[in-house]
Design a protein around this motif. Structure first.
Motif, PDB file in Angstrom:
ATOM      1  N   ARG A  80      -4.219  -0.181 -11.359  1.00 43.41           N
ATOM      2  CA  ARG A  80      -5.231   0.319 -10.419  1.00 43.41           C
ATOM      3  C   ARG A  80      -5.871  -0.830  -9.649  1.00 43.41           C
ATOM      4  N   ILE A  85       0.843  -1.208   0.000  1.00 46.22           N
ATOM      5  CA  ILE A  85       0.000   0.000   0.000  1.00 46.22           C
ATOM      6  C   ILE A  85       0.872   1.249   0.000  1.00 46.22           C
ATOM      7  N   THR A  86       1.901   1.231   0.835  1.00 44.98           N
ATOM      8  CA  THR A  86       2.822   2.371   0.920  1.00 44.98           C
ATOM      9  C   THR A  86       3.480   2.649  -0.423  1.00 44.98           C
ATOM     10  N   PHE A 126      -3.548   5.118  -6.265  1.00 47.27           N
ATOM     11  CA  PHE A 126      -4.375   4.729  -5.128  1.00 47.27           C
ATOM     12  C   PHE A 126      -5.684   5.486  -5.156  1.00 47.27           C
ATOM     13  N   ASP A 127      -6.784   4.756  -4.859  1.00 48.62           N
ATOM     14  CA  ASP A 127      -8.124   5.331  -4.856  1.00 48.62           C
ATOM     15  C   ASP A 127      -8.768   4.994  -3.520  1.00 48.62           C
ATOM     16  N   TRP A 128      -8.627   5.919  -2.567  1.00 52.08           N
ATOM     17  CA  TRP A 128      -9.137   5.673  -1.211  1.00 52.08           C
ATOM     18  C   TRP A 128     -10.640   5.404  -1.212  1.00 52.08           C
ATOM     19  N   SER A 183      -3.587  -1.959  -6.916  1.00 55.46           N
ATOM     20  CA  SER A 183      -3.518  -1.011  -5.805  1.00 55.46           C
ATOM     21  C   SER A 183      -4.732  -1.148  -4.889  1.00 55.46           C
ATOM     22  N   ARG A 222       0.920   4.149  -2.904  1.00 55.95           N
ATOM     23  CA  ARG A 222       0.647   5.556  -2.556  1.00 55.95           C
ATOM     24  C   ARG A 222       1.785   6.445  -3.018  1.00 55.95           C
ATOM     25  N   ARG A 223       3.007   5.971  -2.827  1.00 56.66           N
ATOM     26  CA  ARG A 223       4.175   6.755  -3.212  1.00 56.66           C
ATOM     27  C   ARG A 223       4.196   6.998  -4.722  1.00 56.66           C
ATOM     28  N   GLY A 275       1.522   7.128  -6.622  1.00 56.78           N
ATOM     29  CA  GLY A 275       0.333   7.838  -7.061  1.00 56.78           C
ATOM     30  C   GLY A 275      -0.796   6.972  -7.581  1.00 56.78           C
ATOM     31  N   PHE A 302      -5.086  -2.960  -0.710  1.00 57.04           N
ATOM     32  CA  PHE A 302      -5.774  -2.252   0.357  1.00 57.04           C
ATOM     33  C   PHE A 302      -6.926  -3.085   0.910  1.00 57.04           C
ATOM     34  N   SER A 343     -11.542   2.018  -2.810  1.00 57.62           N
ATOM     35  CA  SER A 343     -10.948   0.965  -1.985  1.00 57.62           C
ATOM     36  C   SER A 343     -11.753   0.743  -0.708  1.00 57.62           C
TER      37      SER A 343
END
Length: 254
Positions: free
Chosen positions: A174, A60-61, A69-71, A177, A64-65, A67, A181, A74
């Motif tokens: 995507r 996950i980290t 990621f879709d909070w 990612s 995110r680093r 770019g 999560f 998710s």
């Protein structure tokens, strides 16, 4: 726990982390190994999740680093997966060892077919479709994904990749990612159930986590074509042998 057992688990964890990086399905090695070392099936299931939790947090980290990621999406898929994982984890704890081992053996062989078939590479993302209808279908699907993940976990990544790609048409980057999560968030609830039930061996679990980290590092640095083919041959042999052991095939010739 004898030191040789801990060393063996560390080596298995490294192999699993390496396999997860190159192909996926590392739990097909770690789960049976924990059982063979004498852990009850439920405890092996719970212990294995410590390493997987650490692995997904790291992933996950990284996403995110970079770019990807879709909070919002998710979380939308993670919540039903959490609810499903509670049911799955309770089912795993309640089953007798011999029944669980037989189910695990069959699942191992089915997941092995997925690994060899590589659906994540065969699926091509079509035009992205995040309509209300597709989101509802995805939410319902991920409830059942959570049940499976809470119950056994092995190979759940292939299920998530296939289902989310077919439902939404999102790119594999995507999808991956979101996958890490969702797995991480439902892993919290299912792991909590195993911990509360006393079904976690912390020494072996943390040893596995270290092994997964080392294996992932090795796999990401040495992911060459020949290595990928070799690791698949190794995985096929190991999984078939372990599944045969769980099904009691060897006892028929004793």
């Amino acid at each position: 726990m004898p030191v040789p057992y801990i060393i063996l688990i560390l080596i298995t964890g490294i192999a699993a982390g390496f396999i997860n990086t190159l192909a996926g399905g590392g739990s097909l090695l770690t789960m049976p190994m924990l059982i063979f070392l004498g852990l009850p099936s439920a405890m092996a299931n719970g212990t294995n999740r410590i390493a997987l939790m650490v692995q997904n947090i790291v992933a996950i980290t990284n996403f995110r680093r970079k770019g990807f990621f879709d909070w919002r999406l998710s979380l939308m898929l993670g919540i039903p997966a959490v609810l499903g994982s509670v049911l799955g984890a309770n089912l795993a704890i309640s089953l007798p060892d011999n029944v669980f081992n037989k189910i695990l053996a069959v699942v191992m062989l089915l997941v092995l077919v997925l690994i060899l078939w590589q659906p994540q590479k065969r699926l091509e993302a079509s035009e992205e479709n995040l309509s209300k209808k597709s989101k509802i279908i995805a939410v319902i699907t991920f409830f059942f994904v959570g049940i499976y993940g809470g119950f056994i976990q092995a190979g759940v990544g292939f299920i998530i990749i296939a289902s989310l790609t077919l439902i939404t048409g999102m790119s594999l980057v995507r999808v991956n990612s979101i996958k890490v999560f969702v797995v991480a968030i439902y892993m919290v609830s299912s792991l909590a159930i195993f911990i509360i039930s006393g079904q976690v061996n912390w020494v072996l679990g943390l040893t596995l986590a270290v092994g997964h980290g080392l294996g992932g590092w090795l796999g990401s640095n040495f992911a060459v074509a020949k290595g990928d083919k070799w690791i698949r041959v190794f995985l096929v042999i190991a999984v078939v042998m372990m599944a045969a052991k769980l099904l009691g095939v060897f006892e028929l010739f004793a």
